[in-house]
Design a protein around this motif. Structure first.
Motif, PDB file in Angstrom:
ATOM      1  N   ASP A  50      35.162  41.714  34.393  1.00 17.51           N
ATOM      2  CA  ASP A  50      36.077  41.678  35.534  1.00 17.51           C
ATOM      3  C   ASP A  50      37.521  41.751  35.072  1.00 17.51           C
ATOM      4  O   ASP A  50      38.363  42.385  35.713  1.00 17.51           O
ATOM      5  CB  ASP A  50      35.850  40.416  36.367  1.00 17.51           C
ATOM      6  CG  ASP A  50      36.686  40.412  37.643  1.00 17.51           C
ATOM      7  OD1 ASP A  50      36.675  41.437  38.355  1.00 17.51           O
ATOM      8  OD2 ASP A  50      37.352  39.398  37.917  1.00 17.51           O
ATOM      9  N   PHE A  55      37.180  44.152  39.290  1.00 16.94           N
ATOM     10  CA  PHE A  55      36.350  44.330  40.488  1.00 16.94           C
ATOM     11  C   PHE A  55      36.952  43.610  41.691  1.00 16.94           C
ATOM     12  O   PHE A  55      36.918  44.110  42.811  1.00 16.94           O
ATOM     13  CB  PHE A  55      34.934  43.816  40.225  1.00 16.94           C
ATOM     14  CG  PHE A  55      34.275  44.421  39.014  1.00 16.94           C
ATOM     15  CD1 PHE A  55      34.033  45.793  38.948  1.00 16.94           C
ATOM     16  CD2 PHE A  55      33.901  43.638  37.934  1.00 16.94           C
ATOM     17  CE1 PHE A  55      33.436  46.366  37.839  1.00 16.94           C
ATOM     18  CE2 PHE A  55      33.298  44.197  36.819  1.00 16.94           C
ATOM     19  CZ  PHE A  55      33.066  45.559  36.769  1.00 16.94           C
ATOM     20  N   THR A  56      37.518  42.441  41.445  1.00 17.76           N
ATOM     21  CA  THR A  56      38.125  41.702  42.549  1.00 17.76           C
ATOM     22  C   THR A  56      39.349  42.431  43.091  1.00 17.76           C
ATOM     23  O   THR A  56      39.678  42.308  44.272  1.00 17.76           O
ATOM     24  CB  THR A  56      38.515  40.287  42.095  1.00 17.76           C
ATOM     25  OG1 THR A  56      39.329  40.369  40.919  1.00 17.76           O
ATOM     26  CG2 THR A  56      37.278  39.459  41.779  1.00 17.76           C
ATOM     27  N   HIS A  62      33.452  38.486  42.635  1.00 17.84           N
ATOM     28  CA  HIS A  62      32.906  38.534  41.278  1.00 17.84           C
ATOM     29  C   HIS A  62      32.223  37.219  40.959  1.00 17.84           C
ATOM     30  O   HIS A  62      32.767  36.139  41.224  1.00 17.84           O
ATOM     31  CB  HIS A  62      33.999  38.796  40.242  1.00 17.84           C
ATOM     32  CG  HIS A  62      33.513  38.653  38.828  1.00 17.84           C
ATOM     33  ND1 HIS A  62      33.858  37.602  38.006  1.00 17.84           N
ATOM     34  CD2 HIS A  62      32.639  39.412  38.109  1.00 17.84           C
ATOM     35  CE1 HIS A  62      33.251  37.727  36.842  1.00 17.84           C
ATOM     36  NE2 HIS A  62      32.513  38.812  36.878  1.00 17.84           N
TER      37      HIS A  62
END
Length: 372
Positions: A50, A55-56, A62
């Motif tokens: 991450d 991804f966030t 996540h």
């Protein structure tokens, strides 16, 4: 079609092992596209994945799931998948943990094979056993090449399909900003001001075929000027390759892991891909996008990916590889023809939007109520 119920958005869990750059970049692109279309996305991956792929930052949740060697990873993953409408795992090890985590549940499982695991001897047999367990448990297996789809079917997949697979973040223009200024700067940095520059990119591992490439280098040391080969990447073979380069006096530089591959390719005369196996090689895709002639081995998904836009030779044949490079260096018309073919071939590859749309259609198929 956006596969949502009348009460709440579709909730998907994407599972990553964390060690595969291609798979991780694909999941980030997929998560961004799904979130933009109203899908709730949770990405289960190691914390460092991450940090690297954020991804966030594209709107996904996540959940830190330790790597497969951690005995607690399956329990964490099982909890994260609770309540999901479907789960989508990427890569063999992530898929195996997901199969274990979903044991006893009826949650649809999609598995994407971006590549195949590389191993020899007893470990290769062990990996084939794992593959069989995964594909037999999966609702749908998506392979990024026809070779992988065929492999999944032979291994026992109930439903195996060819996946649309884009190169996330790929450039659509053939050249970077101000290439006339950038090209001589990069070539000067690498030591190839008045000599051909040949670029190879990838982890320094056995299946990359760099031992064969070093054999091939001997065949063009007699050229004037002598081409320089630059290998960008890190891996366990670095020491072995360095010793060969020094002992044999080869015109090859190891430059380590680089974040400026696009710039390196823009400065190159030819890109090299001597691998024993490739799925959808990022280097091949970047080279064709960048209008750089490519010499590659005819293995895995490479012939399907590049069509007639590259010089393809058998794996392990150093003489054939060297001859293809020497011919290209001496034939500017052939190099220009490959550049033009590369642009046309790259235009046939799926876009990120097309990749997301295909995945959504599979999700829709697996989550819609079936008529009685």
């Amino acid at each position: 079609m956006i596969p949502v119920s009348s009460h709440s958005p579709l909730r998907t869990v994407q599972v990553l092992g964390g060690g595969d750059a291609v798979g991780s970049a694909h999941v980030r692109s997929l998560a961004a596209g799904l979130v933009a279309r109203g899908v709730r996305v949770t990405v289960c991956a190691p914390r460092e994945a991450d940090h690297t792929y954020d991804f966030t930052g594209v709107g996904a949740d996540h959940v830190h799931v330790p790597r497969s060697s951690d005995p607690g990873s399956v329990a964490v993953l099982r909890a994260a998948c609770t309540g999901a409408d479907l789960v989508h795992a990427h890569g063999l090890h992530a898929s195996l943990r997901t199969v274990l985590a979903l044991s006893g549940r009826r949650t649809p499982l999609i598995v994407t094979w971006h590549d195949r695991a590389h191993a020899d001897g007893p470990r290769a047999h062990f990996l084939r056993v794992l593959e069989r367990r995964v594909v037999k448990a999966a609702t749908v297996v998506l392979g990024t090449t026809s070779v992988l789809v065929d492999r999944a079917r032979r291994t026992g997949a109930r439903d195996a399909r060819l996946a649309a697979a884009s190169l996330p973040g790929a450039r659509t223009s053939p050249a970077p900003d101000d290439p006339d200024r950038l090209r001589p700067k990069v070539r000067a940095e690498l030591g190839a001001v008045e000599r051909p520059l040949l670029i190879a990119v990838g982890s320094l591992e056995r299946h990359r075929g760099y031992d064969v490439l070093l054999d091939a280098v001997h065949a063009w040391r007699c050229l004037d000027p002598v081409p320089l080969v630059v290998l960008a990447g890190e891996g366990p073979l670095r020491g072995e390759l360095r010793r060969r380069i020094e002992d044999e006096g080869l015109p090859v530089r190891l430059i380590g892991r680089r974040d400026d591959i696009t710039d390196l390719l823009a400065a190159a005369d030819i890109a090299l891909l001597p691998s024993r196996w490739e799925s959808r090689s990022p280097l091949a895709q970047e080279a064709l996008h960048a209008r750089v002639p490519l010499v590659a081995t005819a293995v895995g998904g490479t012939p399907e990916l590049v069509g007639d836009a590259a010089e393809l030779v058998p794996y392990g044949d150093a003489r054939a590889f060297a001859d293809a490079v020497v011919r290209l260096l001496g034939d500017p018309e052939r190099r220009e023809a490959l550049r033009e073919r590369g642009v046309r071939q790259a235009a046939t590859w799926p876009t990120e939007d097309e990749t997301v749309a295909q995945v959504l259609s599979v999700y829709d198929e697996l989550t819609q109520p079936r008529p009685l």
